[in-house]
Design an enzyme around this catalytic site. Sequence first.
Site, short mmCIF file in Angstrom:
data_model
loop_
_atom_site.label_atom_id
_atom_site.label_comp_id
_atom_site.label_asym_id
_atom_site.label_seq_id
_atom_site.Cartn_x
_atom_site.Cartn_y
_atom_site.Cartn_z
N THR A 67 -29.88 -19.11 -26.36
CA THR A 67 -28.91 -18.00 -26.93
C THR A 67 -27.42 -18.99 -27.19
OG1 THR A 67 -27.78 -17.75 -24.96
CG2 THR A 67 -29.73 -16.29 -25.63
N LYS A 100 -9.74 -1.94 -24.02
CA LYS A 100 -9.42 -1.13 -22.92
C LYS A 100 -7.76 -0.40 -22.76
CE LYS A 100 -13.32 -2.36 -20.31
NZ LYS A 100 -14.16 -2.93 -19.28
P1 ADP Z 1 -26.41 -14.76 -30.27
O1 ADP Z 1 -27.24 -16.03 -29.75
O2 ADP Z 1 -25.59 -15.01 -31.26
O3 ADP Z 1 -26.00 -13.99 -29.16
P2 ADP Z 1 -28.35 -12.84 -30.64
O4 ADP Z 1 -29.26 -12.65 -32.08
O5 ADP Z 1 -29.30 -13.18 -29.57
O6 ADP Z 1 -27.76 -14.18 -30.73
O7 ADP Z 1 -27.30 -11.93 -30.49
C1 ADP Z 1 -27.81 -10.49 -29.98
C2 ADP Z 1 -26.44 -9.79 -30.28
O8 ADP Z 1 -26.30 -9.60 -31.37
C3 ADP Z 1 -26.72 -8.56 -29.64
O9 ADP Z 1 -26.61 -8.25 -28.10
C4 ADP Z 1 -25.74 -7.46 -30.57
O10 ADP Z 1 -24.48 -7.56 -29.85
C5 ADP Z 1 -25.85 -8.09 -31.73
N1 ADP Z 1 -26.71 -7.37 -32.83
C6 ADP Z 1 -27.65 -7.58 -33.18
N2 ADP Z 1 -28.29 -6.79 -33.88
C7 ADP Z 1 -27.12 -5.79 -34.17
C8 ADP Z 1 -27.24 -4.65 -35.00
N3 ADP Z 1 -27.91 -4.24 -35.73
N4 ADP Z 1 -25.73 -4.14 -34.83
C9 ADP Z 1 -24.72 -4.55 -33.84
N5 ADP Z 1 -24.88 -5.37 -33.55
C10 ADP Z 1 -25.99 -6.34 -33.31
#
Ligand code: ADP
Length: 542
Positions: free
Chosen positions: A185, A439
């Site tokens: 990640t 917040k």
């Molecule tokens: P990174 O390594 O940038 O975290 P990921 O693809 O694992 O890459 O990211 C996951 C995050 O992306 C999720 O926890 C969420 O916050 C955001 N995310 C993914 N899809 C959506 C969506 N359809 N709408 C809003 N946020 C999203």
Amino acid sequence: MRGLMQEWPLLVHTFIDHANIHHGEREIVTRRVEGDIHRTNYSEIYSRAKRFSKALQKLGVMQGEVIGTLAWNTYRHLESWYGITGMGAIYHTLNPRLFTEQLEYIINHAENQYIISDTTFVKLLEGIEKNIPNVKGFIFLTDKENMPDTKLKNSLSFEELIDAEDEDFDWVRVDENDACGLCYTSGTTGNPKGVLYSHRSNVLHTLAANSADAMGISSTDSVLPVVPMFHANAWGISFSAPMVGCKVVMPGMNMDGESIYQLLTDEKVTFTAAVPTVWLMLLQYLEENDLKLPYLNRVAIGGSAVPKMMLEKFEKDYEVSVMHAWGMTEMSPLGTIGAFKSGMEDLSFEEQINIKLKQGRATYMVEMKITNDEGNELPWNGKDFGHLLVRGPFIASKYIKGEGGQILDNQGFFDTGDVATIDELGFMQITDRSKDVIKSGGEWISSIELENAAVGHEEISEAAVIGISHPKWDERPLLICVPVEGKTPSKEDVLEYLKEKVAKWWMPDDVVFVEEIPHTATGKIQKITLREQFSDYSLPTT
Ligand code: ADP
């Protein structure tokens, strides 16, 4: 009493085996990094993957070892994955958009034995070679003629390695719970953390992701995965495509509007998937050139929230159905997708759009709950928002080498770091990242909802909202906007526009205009950098 069915381990080579037998002739089209359009089929991919498995064994790669791949979506990259996993090793996707220090860190941390790379990354690799001393060599996804002129140690050509072998190779029968793939990640705080998929989790994810209410692709589809294989397994398409035997169109390194439009049209693409940024570029290109999308039926969009304007354009102007999906690297990645429930097809366009703006319903094998700060579950009423937690067989239980420690709660749920509502029908809607929520006076303000409202303004192309500390309210929202090129919207004008759209106490205390908003390697707004940039900012209301 135990069941009496055959023990058939869930291994990913079964996807390409099935495609070879039942869809051997089905085309895989690639825009190669060399620039040309290349055509192959599943039988060829199957055969070349077997030959590559043999080549890896000859290089001394052992079962359970990790091989990095630094590559665009191409048939060769796909072959390398099946070759690696077929001999029991583990592919590790390297995102070329990471900072070099992060790349070095994850290559070393995951103990990459070899790195398979597109020729486009030779300079990048030369720059980091001295800091990744344990990598034994580099395999370039090209033939002898196109091999880069490089001093990288043990530089090999993928085509030459394959040419030297035949396909007489039995896939190594590993345990279905053995590791298969690795993806870090991006780690907005601290070092990146490795998510280690097993064969079993990849197979189960593929079955769930490809059910009719999820991505639901079939043998008659022509599928364009724009989402890179290095971004959470191309949302599983590397596995679901051979599972059903659809045509696959690989975009290589060009993801601009014109290149994507050409592939969509020339290859009669019916299903495609990518993050919103890619679709913004495509929609702009279509509008500027007055073009339509005659073949495309469905587009899966995720990674960040789909802007309303994008949804409306796809659905109304281009008659393409948008499937809004949410997930994360830790979830393989698909968690929810917005397929309608019975009766929703009769709703008005506006009502349908409001449903599609939500991130959708959980796929099979994903359990969800939302909780407050004390860990108590909140009701599914579409209003209460809280921390979103998930569990299931294709969701991480730990990070590699125990980084980050214990990551599950006492019921086995993983905290996604997202804040969401879930409505009575099970449709989940992200309202924020937990670290970005504002917040104010003990209540939570959703930065995402404010951003979505702001980009509805016709002179704003992108918006980000961050919390700025406030003596009375703890935090108050600051709206940071990038104006549409050539436009100069005023603060008063933007606030007036927002008045109609958001609750009074959610209204930003100030609006600033910037030329650019920083993004992460996966295209998300980098709020940490913004918070640093505006750390000394004082609101006019303080
Ligand atoms: P990174 O390594 O940038 O975290 P990921 O693809 O694992 O890459 O990211 C996951 C995050 O992306 C999720 O926890 C969420 O916050 C955001 N995310 C993914 N899809 C959506 C969506 N359809 N709408 C809003 N946020 C999203």
